[in-house]
Design a protein around this motif. Structure first.
Motif, PDB file in Angstrom:
ATOM      1  N   TRP A  73      40.082 -30.143 -97.483  1.00 21.59           N
ATOM      2  CA  TRP A  73      41.189 -29.253 -97.870  1.00 21.59           C
ATOM      3  C   TRP A  73      40.772 -28.368 -99.034  1.00 21.59           C
ATOM      4  O   TRP A  73      41.017 -27.160 -99.034  1.00 21.59           O
ATOM      5  N   MET A  74      40.130 -28.977-100.033  1.00 24.85           N
ATOM      6  CA  MET A  74      39.705 -28.221-101.206  1.00 24.85           C
ATOM      7  C   MET A  74      38.556 -27.271-100.885  1.00 24.85           C
ATOM      8  O   MET A  74      38.563 -26.109-101.311  1.00 24.85           O
ATOM      9  N   VAL A  75      37.572 -27.733-100.116  1.00 24.25           N
ATOM     10  CA  VAL A  75      36.401 -26.910 -99.799  1.00 24.25           C
ATOM     11  C   VAL A  75      36.802 -25.681 -98.990  1.00 24.25           C
ATOM     12  O   VAL A  75      36.328 -24.568 -99.244  1.00 24.25           O
ATOM     13  N   ILE A  76      37.680 -25.865 -98.017  1.00 26.02           N
ATOM     14  CA  ILE A  76      38.125 -24.735 -97.185  1.00 26.02           C
ATOM     15  C   ILE A  76      38.881 -23.711 -98.028  1.00 26.02           C
ATOM     16  O   ILE A  76      38.741 -22.503 -97.830  1.00 26.02           O
ATOM     17  N   GLY A  77      39.658 -24.169 -98.995  1.00 25.07           N
ATOM     18  CA  GLY A  77      40.395 -23.243 -99.845  1.00 25.07           C
ATOM     19  C   GLY A  77      39.532 -22.561-100.887  1.00 25.07           C
ATOM     20  O   GLY A  77      39.733 -21.387-101.205  1.00 25.07           O
ATOM     21  N   ILE A  78      38.558 -23.280-101.406  1.00 21.54           N
ATOM     22  CA  ILE A  78      37.747 -22.735-102.490  1.00 21.54           C
ATOM     23  C   ILE A  78      36.703 -21.754-101.974  1.00 21.54           C
ATOM     24  O   ILE A  78      36.201 -20.920-102.733  1.00 21.54           O
TER      25      ILE A  78
END
Length: 269
Positions: A73-78
Motif C-alpha cells: 500500500w505504501m510503496v504503490i502510493g509513494i
C-alpha cells in the motif's frame, strides 16, 4: 486558451528535443559517481525502507490501509509521489538554471520544464515495477482496473506540466518562491495520504474533504485504487472535477505568465 494551445504546440513540436536532452541530463547528473545512474533508483528504495520500518513496523499502521498490507500500500502510493515531488521541484528551477541556453540561442523556453519532468520518468518506471513486484508478493494480481493506470499516468503528467509551467515562471519572477515551494512539498508529503490513509482515520469529515481536494492525493490514491482493483475514477466525480480544475487553473495562469514575461526572463534572471 490561446496561450495554452501555443504551449501544447511547442511541446509536441519539440518532443524529440525534450527526450534527447532529458536522456543526456540523466547521464550527466551522475557521471562523476561510482554507481552512476544506480543512485537514481537506489535513493528512493532506501527511503521506502526507512518509511516502512518507521510507519509499517514501528507505528504499525497496517490497520488503516483499507485491508491491504501496509508495505505494498505504501510503496504503490509513494512511487508517484517521489516522481511528482522531484519533477515539481526540478521543473520549478528549470528556467533560471538554464539561463545560458535561453540567452545564447533561439530555444523554446516552454520545453525546459518538460525536459526536467521527462528526465525523472526513468526512476518512476523502475519504482512502478518494484511496486507491482511487492504487490505480487502480498497477493495482488492483475485485474481489469489496471487499464485505468493509463488515465492516472496521463493525469499525473498533465498536472506536472501545468504545475511546472506555473512554478518555473513564478520562480523567475520571485526567486524566493522555490524555497517556499520546497516547504510546501514537504508539507504535502504528509497531507497527500502517502504514508497513512486519512480517509479511514479519525479526522473530522470536513478535514477529510478538504484534504481530498489536494491534486497530489488524487493521483496517489488513484494509482492505489487501480492496482488494488478498488474502483474507477468516474465513481469519484467530485474529486475528478476538482483535480482537472486545478490542472486547468495552473495551465491558464502558468502559460499566461510564461508568455507575458518570456522575453524578459534573461533580464529578470
Amino acid at each position: 486558451m490561446k496561450e495554452v494551445a501555443t504551449l501544447f504546440k511547442e511541446q509536441f513540436k519539440n518532443m524529440g528535443i525534450v527526450f534527447r536532452i532529458s536522456r543526456y541530463e540523466d547521464m550527466a547528473s551522475y557521471q562523476s559517481h561510482y554507481l552512476g545512474l544506480v543512485w537514481e533508483y537506489l535513493y528512493p528504495l532506501i527511503q521506502i525502507c526507512i518509511y516502512w520500518l518507521v510507519f509499517g513496523v514501528g507505528l504499525k499502521r497496517s490497520g488503516t490501509t483499507g485491508g491491504a498490507d501496509y508495505l505494498p500500500w505504501m510503496v504503490i502510493g509513494i512511487t508517484p509521489w517521489f516522481f511528482m515531488n522531484r519533477a515539481t521541484l526540478d521543473a520549478s528551477k528549470s528556467i533560471y538554471q538554464r539561463v545560458n541556453i535561453v540567452s545564447k540561442m533561439k530555444f523554446p523556453v516552454s520545453i525546459l520544464p518538460s525536459i526536467r519532468i521527462i528526465s525523472n520518468l526513468s526512476s518512476f518506471w523502475t519504482m512502478l515495477v518494484v511496486s507491482v513486484f511487492v504487490g505480487f508478493l502480498y497477493g495482488m494480481r492483475p485485474n481489469i482496473y489496471w487499464f485505468q493506470s493509463i488515465y492516472y499516468f496521463f493525469a499525473m503528467m498533465m498536472l506536472m506540466l501545468a504545475f511546472g509551467i506555473f512554478n518555473s515562471a513564478v520562480s523567475v519572477l520571485v526567486r524566493d518562491y522555490h524555497i517556499l515551494l520546497q516547504s510546501v512539498m514537504r508539507m504535502l508529503f504528509y497531507l497527500s495520504g502517502v504514508l497513512f490513509n486519512f480517509e479511514t482515520g479519525s479526522f473530522p469529515p470536513v478535514i477529510v474533504r478538504i484534504m481530498q481536494v489536494n491534486p497530489f492525493f488524487y493521483v496517489v490514491s488513484g494509482f492505489r485504487e487501480t492496482l488494488f482493483g478498488q474502483g474507477w475514477f468516474w465513481q469519484r466525480p467530485t474529486l475528478t472535477l476538482s483535480f482537472w480544475f486545478f490542472v486547468l487553473f495552473f495551465l491558464l495562469i502558468g502559460s499566461h505568465l510564461h508568455y507575458k514575461f518570456r522575453s524578459r526572463f534573461v533580464d529578470l534572471i
